[in-house]
Design an enzyme around this catalytic site. Structure first.
Site, mmCIF file in Angstrom:
data_model
loop_
_atom_site.group_PDB
_atom_site.id
_atom_site.type_symbol
_atom_site.label_atom_id
_atom_site.label_comp_id
_atom_site.label_asym_id
_atom_site.label_seq_id
_atom_site.Cartn_x
_atom_site.Cartn_y
_atom_site.Cartn_z
ATOM 1 N N ASP A 125 3.658 0.189 12.409
ATOM 2 C CA ASP A 125 2.509 -0.473 11.789
ATOM 3 C C ASP A 125 2.341 -1.931 12.240
ATOM 4 O O ASP A 125 1.319 -2.549 11.960
ATOM 5 C CB ASP A 125 2.627 -0.426 10.255
ATOM 6 C CG ASP A 125 2.501 0.992 9.727
ATOM 7 O OD1 ASP A 125 1.879 1.821 10.399
ATOM 8 O OD2 ASP A 125 3.032 1.267 8.637
ATOM 9 N N ARG B 66 -1.257 14.409 13.276
ATOM 10 C CA ARG B 66 -0.342 14.085 12.184
ATOM 11 C C ARG B 66 -0.087 15.368 11.424
ATOM 12 O O ARG B 66 -0.693 15.644 10.405
ATOM 13 C CB ARG B 66 -0.906 12.961 11.324
ATOM 14 C CG ARG B 66 -0.986 11.668 12.117
ATOM 15 C CD ARG B 66 -1.545 10.554 11.328
ATOM 16 N NE ARG B 66 -0.591 9.967 10.413
ATOM 17 C CZ ARG B 66 -0.908 9.002 9.566
ATOM 18 N NH1 ARG B 66 -2.121 8.542 9.532
ATOM 19 N NH2 ARG B 66 0.001 8.500 8.770
ATOM 20 N N LYS C 240 0.834 -1.212 0.000
ATOM 21 C CA LYS C 240 0.000 0.000 0.000
ATOM 22 C C LYS C 240 0.866 1.257 0.000
ATOM 23 O O LYS C 240 0.657 2.176 -0.792
ATOM 24 C CB LYS C 240 -0.916 -0.006 1.233
ATOM 25 C CG LYS C 240 -1.565 1.344 1.500
ATOM 26 C CD LYS C 240 -2.518 1.322 2.672
ATOM 27 C CE LYS C 240 -1.904 1.668 4.004
ATOM 28 N NZ LYS C 240 -1.616 3.091 4.220
ATOM 29 N N ASN C 241 1.837 1.288 0.911
ATOM 30 C CA ASN C 241 2.582 2.532 1.073
ATOM 31 C C ASN C 241 3.649 2.756 0.010
ATOM 32 O O ASN C 241 4.385 3.728 0.064
ATOM 33 C CB ASN C 241 3.170 2.617 2.490
ATOM 34 C CG ASN C 241 2.069 2.894 3.505
ATOM 35 O OD1 ASN C 241 0.966 3.299 3.131
ATOM 36 N ND2 ASN C 241 2.343 2.654 4.774
ATOM 37 N N ARG D 225 -9.023 -0.687 3.670
ATOM 38 C CA ARG D 225 -8.159 0.377 3.144
ATOM 39 C C ARG D 225 -6.788 -0.180 2.767
ATOM 40 O O ARG D 225 -6.162 0.311 1.838
ATOM 41 C CB ARG D 225 -7.938 1.467 4.215
ATOM 42 C CG ARG D 225 -9.078 2.440 4.361
ATOM 43 C CD ARG D 225 -8.695 3.531 5.356
ATOM 44 N NE ARG D 225 -7.353 4.009 5.062
ATOM 45 C CZ ARG D 225 -6.468 4.417 5.967
ATOM 46 N NH1 ARG D 225 -6.781 4.446 7.227
ATOM 47 N NH2 ARG D 225 -5.279 4.829 5.597
ATOM 48 N N CYS E 164 -5.780 7.687 9.218
ATOM 49 C CA CYS E 164 -6.030 6.969 10.464
ATOM 50 C C CYS E 164 -6.097 7.920 11.643
ATOM 51 O O CYS E 164 -5.468 8.965 11.649
ATOM 52 C CB CYS E 164 -4.884 6.005 10.722
ATOM 53 S SG CYS E 164 -4.865 4.618 9.636
HETATM 54 N N1 EPU Z 1 5.480 14.496 11.641
HETATM 55 C C1 EPU Z 1 5.563 15.809 11.979
HETATM 56 N N2 EPU Z 1 5.420 16.745 10.986
HETATM 57 C C2 EPU Z 1 5.193 16.412 9.709
HETATM 58 C C3 EPU Z 1 5.128 15.046 9.345
HETATM 59 C C4 EPU Z 1 5.276 14.096 10.352
HETATM 60 O O1 EPU Z 1 5.746 16.156 13.149
HETATM 61 O O2 EPU Z 1 5.046 17.316 8.867
HETATM 62 C C5 EPU Z 1 5.641 13.458 12.688
HETATM 63 C C6 EPU Z 1 4.407 12.578 12.832
HETATM 64 O O3 EPU Z 1 3.434 13.181 13.647
HETATM 65 C C7 EPU Z 1 5.009 11.331 13.435
HETATM 66 C C8 EPU Z 1 6.412 11.274 12.806
HETATM 67 O O4 EPU Z 1 6.651 12.568 12.287
HETATM 68 O O5 EPU Z 1 5.143 11.503 14.817
HETATM 69 C C9 EPU Z 1 6.590 10.259 11.708
HETATM 70 O O6 EPU Z 1 5.530 10.340 10.786
HETATM 71 P P1 EPU Z 1 5.702 10.100 9.219
HETATM 72 O O7 EPU Z 1 5.554 11.420 8.533
HETATM 73 O O8 EPU Z 1 6.911 9.299 8.935
HETATM 74 O O9 EPU Z 1 4.432 9.233 8.920
HETATM 75 P P2 EPU Z 1 3.626 9.285 7.584
HETATM 76 O O10 EPU Z 1 4.581 9.558 6.470
HETATM 77 O O11 EPU Z 1 2.421 10.115 7.723
HETATM 78 C C10 EPU Z 1 3.917 6.781 6.848
HETATM 79 C C11 EPU Z 1 2.981 5.677 6.516
HETATM 80 C C12 EPU Z 1 2.328 5.180 7.810
HETATM 81 C C13 EPU Z 1 3.413 4.703 8.752
HETATM 82 C C14 EPU Z 1 4.401 5.825 8.997
HETATM 83 C C15 EPU Z 1 5.586 5.432 9.846
HETATM 84 C C16 EPU Z 1 2.186 6.211 4.295
HETATM 85 C C17 EPU Z 1 1.053 6.649 3.450
HETATM 86 N N3 EPU Z 1 1.947 6.158 5.595
HETATM 87 O O12 EPU Z 1 3.116 7.795 7.456
HETATM 88 O O13 EPU Z 1 1.479 4.113 7.475
HETATM 89 O O14 EPU Z 1 2.843 4.311 9.964
HETATM 90 O O15 EPU Z 1 4.914 6.311 7.736
HETATM 91 O O16 EPU Z 1 6.271 4.400 9.258
HETATM 92 O O17 EPU Z 1 3.256 5.890 3.791
HETATM 93 C C18 EPU Z 1 -0.462 2.824 7.577
HETATM 94 O O18 EPU Z 1 -0.100 2.318 6.509
HETATM 95 O O19 EPU Z 1 -1.406 2.372 8.269
HETATM 96 C C19 EPU Z 1 0.236 3.998 8.063
HETATM 97 C C20 EPU Z 1 -0.259 4.806 8.972
#
Ligand code: EPU
Length: 419
Positions: free
Chosen positions: A306, A120, A21-22, A399, A115
């Site tokens: 995850d 976030r 998915k990701n 999803r 989610c």
């Molecule tokens: N964060 C910030 N500011 C930002 C962006 C992130 O403070 O602008 C913080 C977040 O709040 C969190 C940390 O940084 O505490 C890490 O978040 P990250 O941005 O890495 O998460 P993401 O990119 O939103 C992706 C995956 C998630 C997975 C996380 C961590 C996708 C679409 N989503 O999320 O997957 O849990 O990386 O590996 O790639 C899922 O598939 O169920 C899912 C939630």
């Protein structure tokens, strides 16, 4: 839609892992950077992919799907606004904003959803775009971002962000000059995206390390040479491995990349679970007893957030106390109350930590899933529990996991979809 699960049955057999998915969501977003058709193969037919397809179609992209192959043409791209009803439901919609900004010079995106796993924020996306020369206006509806010309920059991520890294790579791909991203995410999905863009003419060095350099094309669109084949979903593979460890008489998980789940395999080993590792498969079965293990979720290659909820279910079966430290998202222990209602002994310490005392016999209950990954954890818990469970909010599970009920039934699971 709900799942009705009758627990207690041992499972055996083989199960194939679908495309990640990701990874697929980012390749779909990247199609906006291309001239001509982009083909993506090994596509999982999951709700998040359908939502991303809607977002792309809404801005004028032509998207076709046949036998798990997506063909996307953005030649007639017209819009620069992400459809509100969809992006509110899909956090990953934000990755589409980078390519649209890079190609059209502007983008409007409503506050993103996804989610319910805590705050976030999107500050690193906004900071990164600003550093590349974009102007950002926040309205009551969302963000309006404009850039006459995007230029390369040297950007340090305040936090390691997976989608932040991917989005800025895609934005930098069409910018003028060189971008350096520091403290970048190391996840394999990031490297897969960079490889794809490299093959299409962008020069990206260092993906998979904390420092990534991108030589932008200065606005020239990319040309796809070969299809993007979606890598196996490491979270799906890991979840099946946990399922096999708690209920398997012998379960083989095919079409996966064991290298991507080494943190889990190591934690399973500490818990007393034997895992056989092949080139693209893993095999496991339930041990006589589980030892307690402390885990802390980390960025890749650490223990993935995850897989934290599914692993918590396994820890309810361990002989003694385990601590889970969720260090990535503060809202990702939201499933604990439901698991306690099933009989688990879990004591929250603070918003990031819980102690799980085992072993406990889980009892079937009516439960509601808060997010996608907790959803699969509940499926595992329900299959393990005594009696009948009803799991609500199945959309969250759909999803990210394709026809999970049907696929688990082939292993002998008693799970059916009800209205
Ligand atoms: N964060 C910030 N500011 C930002 C962006 C992130 O403070 O602008 C913080 C977040 O709040 C969190 C940390 O940084 O505490 C890490 O978040 P990250 O941005 O890495 O998460 P993401 O990119 O939103 C992706 C995956 C998630 C997975 C996380 C961590 C996708 C679409 N989503 O999320 O997957 O849990 O990386 O590996 O790639 C899922 O598939 O169920 C899912 C939630």
């Amino acid at each position: 839609m709900k799942f009705l699960v009758r627990g207690g049955k041992k499972l055996s057999g083989e199960i194939d892992v679908m495309g990640a998915k990701n990874s697929v969501l980012k390749a779909m977003a990247a199609s906006v950077l291309f001239d001509g058709v982009v083909n993506i193969t090994n596509v999982p037919l999951i709700e998040d992919v359908f939502r991303m397809r809607e977002l792309l179609s809404d801005i004028g992209a032509e998207v076709r799907e046949e036998k798990r192959k997506l063909s996307i043409s953005t030649d007639k791209l017209r819009g620069d606004t992400l459809k509100k009803s969809v992006s509110e439901r899909l956090r990953a919609s934000i990755v589409l904003a980078g390519p649209i900004l890079a190609r059209q010079g502007k983008v409007f995106f409503p506050y993103p959803g996804g989610c319910v796993i805590g705050k976030r924020p999107i500050d690193v996306f906004l900071d990164g775009w600003r550093a590349m020369g974009a102007h950002i206006k926040e309205t009551s509806e969302g963000f309006e971002i404009k850039a006459k010309k995007l230029r390369g920059t040297d950007y340090f991520f305040r936090v390691v962000s997976v989608t932040g890294t991917e989005t800025l790579i895609m934005t930098a791909a069409l910018a003028e000059g060189k971008t350096v991203l520091r403290n970048a995410a190391l996840e394999p999905e990031v490297s897969a995206l960079a490889d794809f863009l490299n093959r299409a003419g962008v020069k990206i060095r260092g993906a998979g390390t904390p420092t990534i350099e991108i030589d932008g094309t200065g606005g020239r669109l990319l040309k796809a040479t070969e299809p993007f084949r979606v890598m196996p979903d490491r979270i799906e593979a890991g979840s099946f491995l946990i399922l096999g460890a708690v209920l398997g008489k012998g379960i083989r998980i095919n079409h996966c990349n064991p290298e991507h789940i080494m943190a889990l395999i190591s934690a399973l080993h500490d818990a007393g679970v034997e895992v056989k590792i092949g080139e693209d498969w893993v095999e496991t079965k339930k041990p006589d007893r589980f030892s307690p293990v402390n885990i802390k979720t980390r960025e890749y290659p650490g223990f993935p957030t995850d897989l934290q909820a599914p692993f918590a279910v396994l820890l309810t079966q361990a002989q003694g106390e385990s601590i889970i430290f969720e260090s990535i998202f503060e809202g990702r222990l939201g499933y604990v109350e439901e698991l306690k209602r099933m009989g688990a002994k879990i004591v929250p310490c603070d918003p990031h930590r819980v102690i799980i005392a085992g072993p406990t016999e889980l009892q079937g209950r009516e439960i509601e899933t808060p997010d996608l990954r907790a959803g699969l954890a509940f499926v595992i818990a329900a299959l393990l529990a005594k009696g009948k469970s009803v799991i609500g909010n199945v959309y969250q599970i759909d999803r990210g996991y394709e026809r999970i009920d049907e696929r688990l039934r082939k292993l002998g699971a008693d799970i059916e979809r009800i209205e």
